[in-house]
Design a protein around this motif. Structure first.
Motif, PDB file in Angstrom:
ATOM      1  N   THR A 207     -61.093  -6.142  36.296  1.00 28.77           N
ATOM      2  CA  THR A 207     -62.040  -6.888  36.013  1.00 28.77           C
ATOM      3  C   THR A 207     -62.421  -8.157  36.722  1.00 28.77           C
ATOM      4  O   THR A 207     -63.339  -8.929  36.367  1.00 28.77           O
ATOM      5  N   SER A 208     -61.672  -8.210  38.001  1.00 32.00           N
ATOM      6  CA  SER A 208     -62.005  -9.414  39.046  1.00 32.00           C
ATOM      7  C   SER A 208     -62.326  -8.819  40.165  1.00 32.00           C
ATOM      8  O   SER A 208     -61.618  -8.080  40.535  1.00 32.00           O
ATOM      9  N   PHE A 209     -63.425  -9.467  40.927  1.00 31.83           N
ATOM     10  CA  PHE A 209     -63.805  -9.490  42.147  1.00 31.83           C
ATOM     11  C   PHE A 209     -64.016  -8.044  42.402  1.00 31.83           C
ATOM     12  O   PHE A 209     -65.344  -7.883  43.129  1.00 31.83           O
ATOM     13  N   LYS A 210     -63.443  -6.827  42.044  1.00 30.50           N
ATOM     14  CA  LYS A 210     -63.998  -5.554  42.507  1.00 30.50           C
ATOM     15  C   LYS A 210     -63.999  -4.903  41.266  1.00 30.50           C
ATOM     16  O   LYS A 210     -62.861  -4.466  40.541  1.00 30.50           O
ATOM     17  N   GLU A 211     -65.426  -4.698  40.678  1.00 31.39           N
ATOM     18  CA  GLU A 211     -65.402  -4.176  39.102  1.00 31.39           C
ATOM     19  C   GLU A 211     -64.814  -2.664  39.253  1.00 31.39           C
ATOM     20  O   GLU A 211     -65.085  -1.796  39.787  1.00 31.39           O
ATOM     21  N   GLY A 212     -63.765  -2.595  38.279  1.00 33.31           N
ATOM     22  CA  GLY A 212     -63.385  -1.184  38.041  1.00 33.31           C
ATOM     23  C   GLY A 212     -62.102  -0.786  39.092  1.00 33.31           C
ATOM     24  O   GLY A 212     -61.928   0.371  38.946  1.00 33.31           O
ATOM     25  N   VAL A 213     -61.977  -1.659  39.900  1.00 32.65           N
ATOM     26  CA  VAL A 213     -60.913  -1.252  40.944  1.00 32.65           C
ATOM     27  C   VAL A 213     -59.940  -2.251  41.037  1.00 32.65           C
ATOM     28  O   VAL A 213     -60.000  -3.173  41.126  1.00 32.65           O
ATOM     29  N   PRO A 214     -58.491  -1.417  41.272  1.00 33.94           N
ATOM     30  CA  PRO A 214     -57.311  -2.187  41.229  1.00 33.94           C
ATOM     31  C   PRO A 214     -57.284  -2.985  42.603  1.00 33.94           C
ATOM     32  O   PRO A 214     -57.647  -2.543  43.634  1.00 33.94           O
ATOM     33  N   ASN A 215     -57.149  -4.259  42.566  1.00 34.02           N
ATOM     34  CA  ASN A 215     -57.342  -4.919  43.942  1.00 34.02           C
ATOM     35  C   ASN A 215     -56.319  -6.082  43.774  1.00 34.02           C
ATOM     36  O   ASN A 215     -55.696  -6.666  42.604  1.00 34.02           O
ATOM     37  N   ILE A 216     -55.513  -6.701  45.069  1.00 30.09           N
ATOM     38  CA  ILE A 216     -54.635  -7.495  44.931  1.00 30.09           C
ATOM     39  C   ILE A 216     -54.879  -9.016  44.252  1.00 30.09           C
ATOM     40  O   ILE A 216     -54.194  -9.372  43.339  1.00 30.09           O
ATOM     41  N   TRP A 217     -55.911  -9.487  44.665  1.00 25.90           N
ATOM     42  CA  TRP A 217     -56.237 -10.911  44.212  1.00 25.90           C
ATOM     43  C   TRP A 217     -56.679 -10.888  42.784  1.00 25.90           C
ATOM     44  O   TRP A 217     -56.500 -11.852  42.110  1.00 25.90           O
ATOM     45  N   GLY A 218     -57.280  -9.611  42.309  1.00 20.53           N
ATOM     46  CA  GLY A 218     -57.607  -9.465  40.970  1.00 20.53           C
ATOM     47  C   GLY A 218     -56.268  -9.453  40.447  1.00 20.53           C
ATOM     48  O   GLY A 218     -56.198 -10.312  39.054  1.00 20.53           O
ATOM     49  N   THR A 219     -55.410  -8.777  40.644  1.00 18.68           N
ATOM     50  CA  THR A 219     -54.077  -8.751  39.988  1.00 18.68           C
ATOM     51  C   THR A 219     -53.203 -10.123  40.071  1.00 18.68           C
ATOM     52  O   THR A 219     -52.745 -10.489  38.972  1.00 18.68           O
ATOM     53  N   PHE A 220     -53.570 -10.742  41.161  1.00 18.96           N
ATOM     54  CA  PHE A 220     -52.914 -12.165  41.186  1.00 18.96           C
ATOM     55  C   PHE A 220     -53.549 -13.310  40.195  1.00 18.96           C
ATOM     56  O   PHE A 220     -52.767 -13.971  39.322  1.00 18.96           O
ATOM     57  N   VAL A 221     -54.703 -12.906  39.796  1.00 16.58           N
ATOM     58  CA  VAL A 221     -55.403 -13.719  38.781  1.00 16.58           C
ATOM     59  C   VAL A 221     -54.894 -13.045  37.395  1.00 16.58           C
ATOM     60  O   VAL A 221     -54.929 -14.237  36.521  1.00 16.58           O
ATOM     61  N   GLY A 222     -55.109 -12.208  37.381  1.00 16.47           N
ATOM     62  CA  GLY A 222     -54.491 -11.527  36.100  1.00 16.47           C
ATOM     63  C   GLY A 222     -53.338 -12.170  35.757  1.00 16.47           C
ATOM     64  O   GLY A 222     -52.876 -12.309  34.560  1.00 16.47           O
ATOM     65  N   ALA A 223     -52.245 -12.058  36.309  1.00 19.78           N
ATOM     66  CA  ALA A 223     -50.906 -12.365  36.265  1.00 19.78           C
ATOM     67  C   ALA A 223     -50.826 -13.994  36.032  1.00 19.78           C
ATOM     68  O   ALA A 223     -50.090 -14.432  35.514  1.00 19.78           O
ATOM     69  N   ALA A 224     -51.684 -14.668  36.840  1.00 21.36           N
ATOM     70  CA  ALA A 224     -51.861 -16.227  36.674  1.00 21.36           C
ATOM     71  C   ALA A 224     -52.286 -16.402  35.061  1.00 21.36           C
ATOM     72  O   ALA A 224     -51.642 -17.376  34.435  1.00 21.36           O
TER      73      ALA A 224
END
Length: 319
Positions: A261-278
């Motif tokens: 739900t970050s940066f690329k809507e509906g797509v697993p992505n590296i920086w989105g995961t980084f934000v999620g973990a943060a």
């Protein structure tokens, strides 16, 4: 649907960047509730150290999710990596080998997971759950159910306990791994193939993509990153427990789902995961500072997973 003057949907903006905005609101909330403890440079550095394990293992989960699969063995693989590395270090093997060997074994284990899934069409849930169970038993066999901590050499603790210019080495490793896999997924053909497979496996196969091979590599890299996480945890603690990495499983997928739900809507992505973990790390840190009971962190993490999945479902429905 309400739109901005530029024609961009407000709803789409919220779905794409809502997680980032929520993270900022969480930071502001904890800063207001405990400014002396939370909003400090030392605490920010501490958070970066704490989330390093989660970021690395969640990036591996992101690779597998990119091809439309799941790896439920990541926690057990992390535990295995930590135990194997610690035992090799205690046995007197070179420290570099104690780090590399478990990652190599985990790479093979992940590749086997992918091979079973692609060759025999077994659901990844079943395959990786079974592999995780096998590794859980192996971890107890290797340790006798006890924590490995005696005679751990100082060199083994270096990466986990050392700081450079006041910044934990773990934080540098986390950034390095994130940048590396961002480049792989965004600028290399391998990453584009993973996204293509996750988007439409049949069309990818028709287009000449080696679907099975690339899926196998995604699982293999996921296993390697999980083992690296376990090794770094053992290095940080100066010990390894046969279930030490098991608790990271749910948080890893919570971070990955949030990332969708970050940066690329509906797509697993590296920086989105980084934000999620943060976000998950900041929540845990803030709740600890506010002396909220530890079990509530698990409750909140579970709620985060449900909320992230619902956001994806609602987003697709509106599309």
């Amino acid at each position: 649907m309400v739109e901005t003057r530029s024609g961009i949907s407000y709803v789409r903006l919220i779905r794409t960047y809502g997680t980032v905005a929520a993270g900022l609101l969480i930071i502001l909330a904890f800063s207001a509730l405990s400014p002396e403890s939370f909003m400090t440079i030392d605490n920010a550095i501490n958070i970066s150290r704490q989330i390093s394990f989660l970021v690395i293992i969640a990036l591996g989960a992101t690779l597998v999710m990119a091809v439309g699969e799941f790896d439920l063995s990541v926690g057990a693989v992390a535990s295995f990596g930590g135990v194997f590395a610690a035992q090799m270090a205690v046995a007197g093997y070179p420290i570099w080998l104690a780090f590399v060997a478990p990652m190599a074994v985990a790479f093979v284990i992940g590749f086997i997971n992918g091979w079973i899934v692609t060759r025999f069409r077994v659901l990844s849930f079943i395959t990786t759950l079974a592999m995780g169970t096998i590794l859980g038993g192996l971890n107890f066999r290797l340790t006798g159910g006890a924590t490995v901590f005696e005679n751990i050499p100082d060199g083994f603790r270096y990466l986990g306990q050392t700081e450079w210019a006041g910044i934990p080495v773990l934080s540098f490793i986390m950034i390095l791994v994130a940048v590396l896999f961002w480049y792989v997924m965004s600028h290399m053909s391998f990453g584009r193939k993973l996204y293509a497979i996750g988007g439409n496996e049949s069309a990818s196969r028709v287009a000449g993509v080696r679907v099975a091979w690339n899926k196998n590599l995604a699982f293999a890299l996921c296993g390697m990153l999980a083992a690296l996480t376990g090794i770094l945890m053992a290095s940080r603690l100066g010990s390894a427990h046969p279930t030490g990495g098991d608790g990271l499983f749910l948080s890893a997928y919570a971070a990955a789902f949030l990332g969708m739900t970050s940066f690329k809507e509906g797509v697993p992505n590296i920086w989105g995961t980084f934000v999620g973990a943060a976000i998950i790390g900041i929540l845990a840190n803030g709740l600890t500072i506010l002396q909220v009971p530890t079990f509530m962190q698990d409750v909140i993490t579970g709620c985060i997973v449900i909320a992230a999945v619902l956001m994806q479902k609602l987003g697709r429905g509106k599309s």
